[in-house]
Scaffold this active site. Structure first.
Site, PDB file in Angstrom:
ATOM      1  N   ASP A  24      46.792  -4.200 -83.345  1.00 48.25           N
ATOM      2  CA  ASP A  24      47.130  -5.354 -84.201  1.00 48.25           C
ATOM      3  C   ASP A  24      48.053  -6.326 -83.461  1.00 48.25           C
ATOM      4  OD1 ASP A  24      47.125  -6.919 -86.434  1.00 48.25           O
ATOM      5  OD2 ASP A  24      48.497  -5.669 -87.591  1.00 48.25           O
ATOM      6  N   HIS A  41      42.401 -12.427 -78.843  1.00 48.05           N
ATOM      7  CA  HIS A  41      41.421 -11.331 -78.834  1.00 48.05           C
ATOM      8  C   HIS A  41      40.966 -11.030 -77.401  1.00 48.05           C
ATOM      9  CE1 HIS A  41      41.523 -11.177 -83.079  1.00 48.05           C
ATOM     10  NE2 HIS A  41      40.884 -12.318 -83.298  1.00 48.05           N
ATOM     11  N   LEU A 135      36.827  11.175 -70.465  1.00 50.51           N
ATOM     12  CA  LEU A 135      37.540  10.642 -71.635  1.00 50.51           C
ATOM     13  C   LEU A 135      36.525  10.243 -72.691  1.00 50.51           C
ATOM     14  CD1 LEU A 135      40.188   9.369 -72.991  1.00 50.51           C
ATOM     15  CD2 LEU A 135      39.462   7.236 -71.941  1.00 50.51           C
TER      16      LEU A 135
END
Ligand code: FPP
Length: 261
Positions: A24, A41, A135
């Site tokens: 956020d 973004h 991962l």
């Protein structure tokens, strides 16, 4: 992103098996710089790249990030469209590197409303990295924790209807098999950047026992050092799972005694 053949030795006494992040603060980061939200973004994608590297280097095996919630459709149409384009272009840009680094990509959420282009790019990324094991990177898009639970309930009921599941056998572990990420460990560490102290409908079931780490740092500024700070904080938490602190101390002592023997 380097190609890691071996799992590094961890510098932490306790490492979370699964970290979830609500990324956020992109909009505020851009606003502070008098830039359009889209620039925030874009910077957010850069931050994600570094956190994937930091997580890999630290030895974290599962990382799940919230890229687009079911509620994010309420944003201005232009911002939604910019985000969708950014998802497609970022996946295209970073897929070779992620593949090379041993990252297995998975997307969770309701994909039925995505454009053909985005849907194809998600499938392509998943299939290109499906054999990787270094991962597990899960990206939540058009995801909501309640949606996940309702989908699981619907699918379980189909199995009840077909007779493969008996209602008498329904308990937590069976139900959780129907949820997104059922094959991965529960979330140990939940991180939210950007100053808000909310779970915002992310991985509700999977975060039932998570340690919650909130920071005011805006997502594009959340770098490797910030991530290590969160891991350090996690490693200092005493996770009791309903037991007393004394019980845990005793278990630790008995473990240490057995190690010495
Ligand atoms: C929240 O910040 C952020 C988002 C809704 C988008 C997060 C997306 C990325 C970081 C890109 C990820 C890319 C890929 C390929 C997965 P906000 O816009 O709500 O910030 P604000 O609270 O400051 O307005």
């Amino acid at each position: 992103m380097s190609n890691k053949k071996q799992q590094p030795e961890s510098q932490f006494t306790v490492l979370p098996a699964h970290v979830a992040i609500v990324m956020d603060g992109n909009g505020r980061w851009a606003k502070k710089r008098l830039m359009p939200r889209a620039a925030g973004h874009k910077a957010g994608v850069g931050a994600l790249k570094y956190i994937i590297e930091s997580a890999s280097e630290a030895g974290v095996k599962c990382l799940t990030v919230f890229a687009f919630s079911s509620e994010n459709w309420n944003r201005p149409e232009r911002e939604v469209s910019i985000l969708m384009d950014l998802f497609v272009s970022s996946i295209k840009k970073y897929l070779p590197e992620l593949k090379q680094a041993g990252v297995s990509l998975r997307f969770i959420g309701d994909r039925s409303v995505f454009s053909e282009k985005l849907s194809a790019s998600l499938l392509d990324a998943e299939s290109a990295t499906k054999d990787n094991t270094f991962l597990n990177l899960n990206i939540a898009m058009n995801y909501g924790g309640r949606w996940d639970i309702v989908e699981a309930a619907k699918n379980m009921l189909l199995d009840v209807e077909s007779g493969s599941v008996s209602p008498a056998n329904i308990e937590e572990t069976l139900f959780s098999d129907y949820l997104s990420l059922a094959d991965l460990p529960a979330v140990d560490l939940f991180i939210r950047t950007g100053g808000e102290h909310r779970i915002s409908n992310f991985l509700l079931w999977q975060c039932a026992y998570s340690e919650l780490y909130f920071t005011d740092v805006l997502w594009p500024d959340f770098n490797g050092d910030e991530f290590l700070k969160a891991l350090q904080w996690f490693s200092s938490r005493q996770r009791r799972f309903g037991r007393t602190g004394e019980q845990l101390e005793e278990e630790l002592q008995s473990l240490q005694t057995n190690e010495v023997k």
